[in-house]
Design an enzyme around this catalytic site. Structure first.
Site, mmCIF file in Angstrom:
data_model
loop_
_atom_site.group_PDB
_atom_site.id
_atom_site.type_symbol
_atom_site.label_atom_id
_atom_site.label_comp_id
_atom_site.label_asym_id
_atom_site.label_seq_id
_atom_site.Cartn_x
_atom_site.Cartn_y
_atom_site.Cartn_z
ATOM 1 N N ASP A 223 0.885 -1.191 -0.018
ATOM 2 C CA ASP A 223 -0.147 0.096 -0.076
ATOM 3 C C ASP A 223 0.787 1.230 0.090
ATOM 4 O OD1 ASP A 223 0.860 -0.199 2.549
ATOM 5 O OD2 ASP A 223 -0.858 -0.690 3.433
ATOM 6 N N SER A 224 0.520 2.202 0.816
ATOM 7 C CA SER A 224 1.372 3.401 0.666
ATOM 8 C C SER A 224 2.749 3.525 1.188
ATOM 9 C CB SER A 224 0.503 4.787 1.510
ATOM 10 O OG SER A 224 0.291 4.069 3.039
ATOM 11 N N LEU A 225 2.937 2.660 2.361
ATOM 12 C CA LEU A 225 4.353 2.564 2.573
ATOM 13 C C LEU A 225 5.127 1.846 1.614
ATOM 14 C CD1 LEU A 225 6.214 2.496 4.964
ATOM 15 C CD2 LEU A 225 5.450 0.044 5.738
#
Length: 205
Positions: A146-148
């Protein structure tokens, strides 16, 4: 007029119309650049972590793009020489290099699930030449997350990016943990991740 003579006249006419030589198609962008990212045959993309690597000889190189949304790093021989901000339809030039063989790398920093970018190709400067593309690395790593994983806001020095250029300017997928791990292992990488899109559930449900 015999059939042989007629055929010879037809061939001569075709050669004259074409300027005396057969037309040669320009090489496609993927013929001259190595990539491991999620890229279509038309060399279009939305995913983060897309990069293009090429080789050229000469004192300058052009990088042709069609993208009014994303941020890119331009690297020559392993060193970042410029960051392109929403470049649009353009050819960006790196000049005043030594007259030798060099490597060029274009790395897409930002995410753009709502917009498509397009890499058009590398262009040799006067007296130079685009060389055969680098070979793929032996190791290939895929990162799903995801965003990480996408490197969301990883360049910001503050929790809130709104005061220092916004999220896109402060995101660099090429410095995400996946990219850094891959370089340490001399591997190509692909990032399958968008911020807010989880493997089990999305942000906000």
């Amino acid at each position: 007029m015999s059939r042989v003579t007629a055929a010879a006249v037809l061939v001569a006419a075709l050669v004259t119309l074409s300027g005396g030589s057969a037309a040669v198609s320009a090489p496609g962008a993927l013929d001259q650049a190595h990539t491991a990212g999620r890229v279509t045959k038309q060399v279009q993309y939305t995913w983060p972590g897309v990069y293009f690597e090429g080789r050229f000889r000469g004192t300058s190189v052009g990088i042709s793009l069609n993208d009014s949304t994303n941020y890119y790093d331009v690297q020559i021989d392993g060193r970042t020489v410029s960051t392109l901000t929403k470049p649009g339809r353009t050819t960006y030039w790196v000049r005043n290099l030594s007259n030798a063989e060099h490597r060029v790398r274009l790395a897409k920093r930002s995410e753009s699930p709502w917009a498509v970018g397009e890499f058009v190709g590398f262009v040799a400067g006067s007296g130079g030449a685009v060389l055969s593309k680098p070979v793929a690395r032996t190791r290939q790593i895929e990162f799903i997350g995801d965003s990480l994983t996408a490197g969301y806001g990883n360049m910001s020095t503050t929790r809130d990016c709104s005061t220092n250029g916004g999220v896109d300017r402060n995101t660099n997928a090429d410095l995400s943990f996946g990219a850094l791990t891959s370089r340490a292992l001399n591997a190509d990488y692909q990032i399958n991740a968008f911020s807010g899109r989880g493997m089990v559930r999305n942000y906000g449900g």
